[in-house]
Design a protein around this motif. Structure first.
Motif, mmCIF file in Angstrom:
data_model
loop_
_atom_site.group_PDB
_atom_site.id
_atom_site.type_symbol
_atom_site.label_atom_id
_atom_site.label_comp_id
_atom_site.label_asym_id
_atom_site.label_seq_id
_atom_site.Cartn_x
_atom_site.Cartn_y
_atom_site.Cartn_z
ATOM 1 N N ILE A 39 0.846 -1.205 0.000
ATOM 2 C CA ILE A 39 0.000 0.000 0.000
ATOM 3 C C ILE A 39 0.882 1.257 0.000
ATOM 4 N N PHE A 40 1.911 1.252 0.826
ATOM 5 C CA PHE A 40 2.864 2.370 0.854
ATOM 6 C C PHE A 40 3.547 2.568 -0.495
ATOM 7 N N TRP A 41 4.056 1.478 -1.027
ATOM 8 C CA TRP A 41 4.731 1.505 -2.320
ATOM 9 C C TRP A 41 3.948 2.284 -3.339
ATOM 10 N N PHE A 42 2.672 1.837 -3.493
ATOM 11 C CA PHE A 42 1.904 2.422 -4.575
ATOM 12 C C PHE A 42 1.501 3.853 -4.274
ATOM 13 N N TYR A 43 1.375 4.156 -3.025
ATOM 14 C CA TYR A 43 1.056 5.523 -2.650
ATOM 15 C C TYR A 43 2.189 6.460 -3.072
ATOM 16 N N PHE A 44 3.409 5.992 -2.886
ATOM 17 C CA PHE A 44 4.553 6.857 -3.220
ATOM 18 C C PHE A 44 5.085 6.628 -4.624
ATOM 19 N N LEU A 45 4.880 5.387 -5.133
ATOM 20 C CA LEU A 45 5.477 5.011 -6.412
ATOM 21 C C LEU A 45 4.665 5.514 -7.611
ATOM 22 N N VAL A 46 3.354 5.319 -7.545
ATOM 23 C CA VAL A 46 2.514 5.655 -8.692
ATOM 24 C C VAL A 46 2.668 7.122 -9.110
ATOM 25 N N PRO A 47 2.648 8.065 -8.175
ATOM 26 C CA PRO A 47 2.854 9.466 -8.594
ATOM 27 C C PRO A 47 4.207 9.667 -9.280
ATOM 28 N N LEU A 48 5.213 8.930 -8.823
ATOM 29 C CA LEU A 48 6.536 9.053 -9.452
ATOM 30 C C LEU A 48 6.505 8.549 -10.883
ATOM 31 N N VAL A 49 5.790 7.428 -11.089
ATOM 32 C CA VAL A 49 5.729 6.835 -12.426
ATOM 33 C C VAL A 49 4.860 7.669 -13.359
ATOM 34 N N LEU A 50 3.686 8.072 -12.859
ATOM 35 C CA LEU A 50 2.741 8.798 -13.706
ATOM 36 C C LEU A 50 3.050 10.286 -13.792
ATOM 37 N N GLY A 51 3.838 10.775 -12.833
ATOM 38 C CA GLY A 51 4.167 12.196 -12.837
ATOM 39 C C GLY A 51 3.107 13.051 -12.157
ATOM 40 N N ARG A 52 2.021 12.413 -11.700
ATOM 41 C CA ARG A 52 1.000 13.181 -10.969
ATOM 42 C C ARG A 52 0.335 12.262 -9.945
ATOM 43 N N PRO A 53 -0.158 12.845 -8.848
ATOM 44 C CA PRO A 53 -0.810 11.998 -7.837
ATOM 45 C C PRO A 53 -2.158 11.504 -8.329
ATOM 46 N N ILE A 54 -2.573 10.303 -7.913
ATOM 47 C CA ILE A 54 -3.870 9.797 -8.334
ATOM 48 C C ILE A 54 -4.819 9.673 -7.152
ATOM 49 N N GLY A 55 -4.383 10.121 -6.012
ATOM 50 C CA GLY A 55 -5.259 10.080 -4.841
ATOM 51 C C GLY A 55 -5.094 8.808 -4.049
ATOM 52 N N SER A 56 -5.414 8.919 -2.766
ATOM 53 C CA SER A 56 -5.240 7.781 -1.867
ATOM 54 C C SER A 56 -6.075 6.587 -2.300
ATOM 55 N N PHE A 57 -7.337 6.859 -2.689
ATOM 56 C CA PHE A 57 -8.236 5.741 -2.982
ATOM 57 C C PHE A 57 -7.714 4.881 -4.129
ATOM 58 N N TYR A 58 -7.341 5.529 -5.233
ATOM 59 C CA TYR A 58 -6.902 4.737 -6.379
ATOM 60 C C TYR A 58 -5.571 4.053 -6.138
ATOM 61 N N SER A 59 -4.692 4.719 -5.418
ATOM 62 C CA SER A 59 -3.413 4.050 -5.154
ATOM 63 C C SER A 59 -3.636 2.860 -4.230
ATOM 64 N N ALA A 60 -4.565 3.001 -3.269
ATOM 65 C CA ALA A 60 -4.879 1.864 -2.401
ATOM 66 C C ALA A 60 -5.538 0.747 -3.205
ATOM 67 N N LEU A 61 -6.445 1.126 -4.105
ATOM 68 C CA LEU A 61 -7.130 0.128 -4.929
ATOM 69 C C LEU A 61 -6.128 -0.662 -5.766
ATOM 70 N N ILE A 62 -5.208 0.063 -6.409
ATOM 71 C CA ILE A 62 -4.188 -0.616 -7.216
ATOM 72 C C ILE A 62 -3.382 -1.572 -6.343
ATOM 73 N N ALA A 63 -3.005 -1.105 -5.172
ATOM 74 C CA ALA A 63 -2.221 -1.953 -4.272
ATOM 75 C C ALA A 63 -2.991 -3.221 -3.899
#
Lengths: 242, 218
Positions: free
Chosen positions: B72-96
Motif C-alpha cells: 500500500i505504501f509503495w503504490f502511494y509513493f510510487l505511482v505518482p513518481l511513475v505517472l508524474g502526478r498523484p492519483i489520490g489515496s483511494f486509487y493508489s490503495a485500490l491498485i495496491a
C-alpha cells in the motif's frame, strides 16, 4: 479415410505403442479390442491428436495429424469423439452442450445450432431432456447426448473410446443401439470396445492389440471364427467364455 | 456500565456509514480486480510457456513475501513518481489491493483450474474448440464454481485488510471509528461497536461460505 503408419509412442521409457499400422476406409466400422493396458485407447486418441506420437504418421482425409504444423483444431472439428466417461460439460444444459462447438467452431447462428441440436436429440431419443443438466441424467442418457454432441459437428468419422465401459449393464444396450444405427447409416467408425456382440454385428474388421502392438487386423468373421494368434484366442475365450 | 455512553454511536452513524461504504466499495472492486488479474496469472502459470509461467510464478512469490501494508505504501509513493502526478489515496490503495490480492487469487484459481478433469479438455479439443475457447467456456466456469467458497473466504480476509488504508489517510470504517473514538473520548464504546460490525459482516460471510459448501456437496 484414416491411415495409421508405423506409429510408436513412449511415456518416458515405457513404450505404449510400437509400430502400429492400420487404416479405416470411408464407411468402414473397425473395432479395436484387447486386454486393458494394451494401448487401444491411446491409439484412438492419437488419431485426432489428443495424444502426440513420437514416431510414425497419421493422416485423416488427406490431412496429416502428426505433422508439426498440423492445424489440429480444424482437423478435430471434423472427427467426432465419444469418451468412456461421457465428458459432458456439467455446468451447461444438454442443449448448450450440443450448441457450444457448433456456434464457436462452425460459426452457426443460434437458431441453426438449436435446430440441429434438437434434431439430433430426437434421433438419440433424448428430445425431452434438452433443458436438463448432465447430473440429472443416467449414464446411458449422458452417453447418448455425448454422441449427439459429436454428431452436431457433422463429422466425417467418429471415434469411440470404450463408450459403454462406465455404464451399468442395463444401459449398455441403449447406447449400442444408437451406435449400431450410426454404423448402418454408413458412418466411418473406429470403436474401442469389449462389446463383442456389437463387433460381430456391425464391424467390418477387428483389430486386436496387446502390449502396444497390433497383433491381428482382420475381417470380423475371420477374427472370431479363426483367430490367428494364441493371444487373441486366449482373449476371446476369456471374454466370450462367460 | 453506567459510564458507557452508546449515544455517541447513534449520533455519528452517518459519518461511520460513509467509512463503511468506502471499506465495502474498496473490498468489492479489489475482489473483482484481484480475481480477473489472478485468473490471468493462473493461466499464464499453467500455460506451459516457460517465460510466461516463470514471470507469473515470480510475481506471485514476490508479492506473497511482502506485507500488504508495504505494498500500500509503495503504490502511494510510487505511482505518482511513475505517472508524474498523484492519483489520490483511494486509487493508489485500490491498485495496491488488486495487485496484492491477485497473487492470492491466482493460487486459488490455479487450484481450481487443475481441479477440472483432463477429460473435459479432451472433450473440448475433440470438437475443435481452441485453447482460449476451452478455457473460457469449459475450464474457467467449472474452476470458478469449484472455488467459490475459497474465493469468498479470501474476500472476507480482504475486507478485514481494508482497515490498513489508514496509512494513506483514507477514511475507511476503522479509521472513521477511531476518529469518533478520539474526538468524543469514547474509546471503549467505539472500538466495541467497530468490532461488532466487523464480526457481523465477516461472520455472515462465513455462513455464506458454509451454505455454499453444503449446497455444492449435494
Amino acid at each position: 479415410m484414416i491411415s495409421i503408419e508405423n506409429i510408436s509412442k513412449w511415456y518416458g521409457d515405457f513404450r505404449v505403442l510400437s509400430n502400429c499400422t492400420t487404416s479405416v476406409r470411408k464407411g468402414e466400422v473397425v473395432v479395436v479390442c484387447g486386454p486393458s493396458g494394451s494401448g487401444k485407447s491411446t491409439l484412438i486418441k492419437c488419431v485426432n491428436g489428443l495424444e502426440p506420437v513420437q514416431e510414425g504418421k497419421i493422416t485423416v482425409d488427406g490431412d496429416e495429424v502428426t505433422a508439426k504444423r498440423a492445424n489440429l483444431t480444424a482437423l478435430r472439428s471434423r472427427i467426432g469423439m465419444v469418451f468412456q466417461h461421457f465428458e459432458l460439460y456439467p455446468h451447461m444444459s444438454v442443449l448448450e452442450n450440443l450448441c457450444l462447438a457448433q456456434e464457436k467452431v462452425l460459426g452457426r447462428g443460434r437458431k441453426e445450432a438449436v435446430v440441429r441440436a434438437e434434431k439430433l436429440l430426437t434421433r438419440v431419443g433424448m428430445e425431452d431432456h434438452a433443458k436438463k443438466y448432465p447430473s440429472q441424467l443416467s449414464g446411458g442418457q449422458q452417453q447418448r447426448i455425448a454422441i449427439a454432441r459429436s454428431l452436431a459437428m457433422d463429422p466425417i468419422a467418429m471415434l469411440f473410446d470404450e463408450p459403454t465401459s462406465a455404464l451399468d449393464p442395463e444401459m449398455i444396450k441403449e447406447v449400442l443401439d444408437v451406435m449400431i444405427e450410426l454404423a448402418q447409416e454408413g458412418m466411418t467408425m473406429m470403436v474401442v470396445t469389449h462389446e463383442m456382440g456389437f463387433a460381430r454385428k456391425v464391424a467390418d474388421r477387428v483389430i486386436f492389440m496387446d502390449e502396444g502392438a497390433i497383433v491381428e487386423d482382420r475381417p470380423t468373421n475371420d477374427f472370431f471364427d479363426n483367430p490367428e494368434s494364441e493371444r487373441a484366442e486366449d482373449f476371446l475365450s476369456k471374454i466370450l467364455g462367460h | 456500565m453506567a459510564d458507557f455512553d452508546f449515544n455517541v454511536i447513534w449520533s455519528s452513524l452517518p459519518f461511520l456509514w460513509q467509512g463503511l461504504q468506502l471499506s465495502l466499495w474498496l473490498t468489492f472492486l479489489s475482489i473483482i480486480g484481484g480475481i480477473v488479474l489472478g485468473t490471468l496469472l493462473a493461466l499464464a502459470r499453467l500455460s506451459g510457456i516457460l517465460p510466461l509461467s516463470l514471470i507469473a510464478a515470480t510475481y506471485v512469490n514476490l508479492i506473497r513475501s511482502v506485507p500488504l501494508i508495504l505494498v500500500i505504501f509503495w503504490f502511494y509513493f510510487l505511482v505518482p513518481l511513475v505517472l508524474g502526478r498523484p492519483i489520490g489515496s483511494f486509487y493508489s490503495a485500490l491498485i495496491a489491493f488488486v495487485l496484492f490480492e491477485a497473487a492470492y487469487y491466482s493460487e486459488i484459481m490455479r487450484a481450481g483450474i487443475q481441479s477440472v478433469k483432463r477429460g473435459q479438455i479432451h472433450a473440448g479439443q475433440s470438437t475443435g474448440l481452441n485453447y482460449w475457447q476451452i478455457q473460457r467456456y469449459v475450464v474457467l466456469p467449472q474452476a470458478f464454481r469449484n472455488m467459490i467458497p475459497i474465493l469468498v473466504t479470501q474476500g472476507i480476509i480482504l475486507f478485514q485488510d481494508t482497515s490498513l488504508v489508514f496509512v494513506v489517510s483514507l477514511r475507511d470504517f476503522m479509521t472513521a471509528s477511531s476518529i469518533v473514538a478520539r474526538t468524543e473520548g469514547r474509546l471503549v464504546e467505539m472500538y466495541l461497536f467497530a468490532a461488532v460490525v466487523y464480526f457481523v459482516i465477516c461472520f455472515s460471510g462465513s455462513m455464506l461460505v458454509r451454505s455454499l459448501k453444503s449446497r455444492m456437496s449435494t
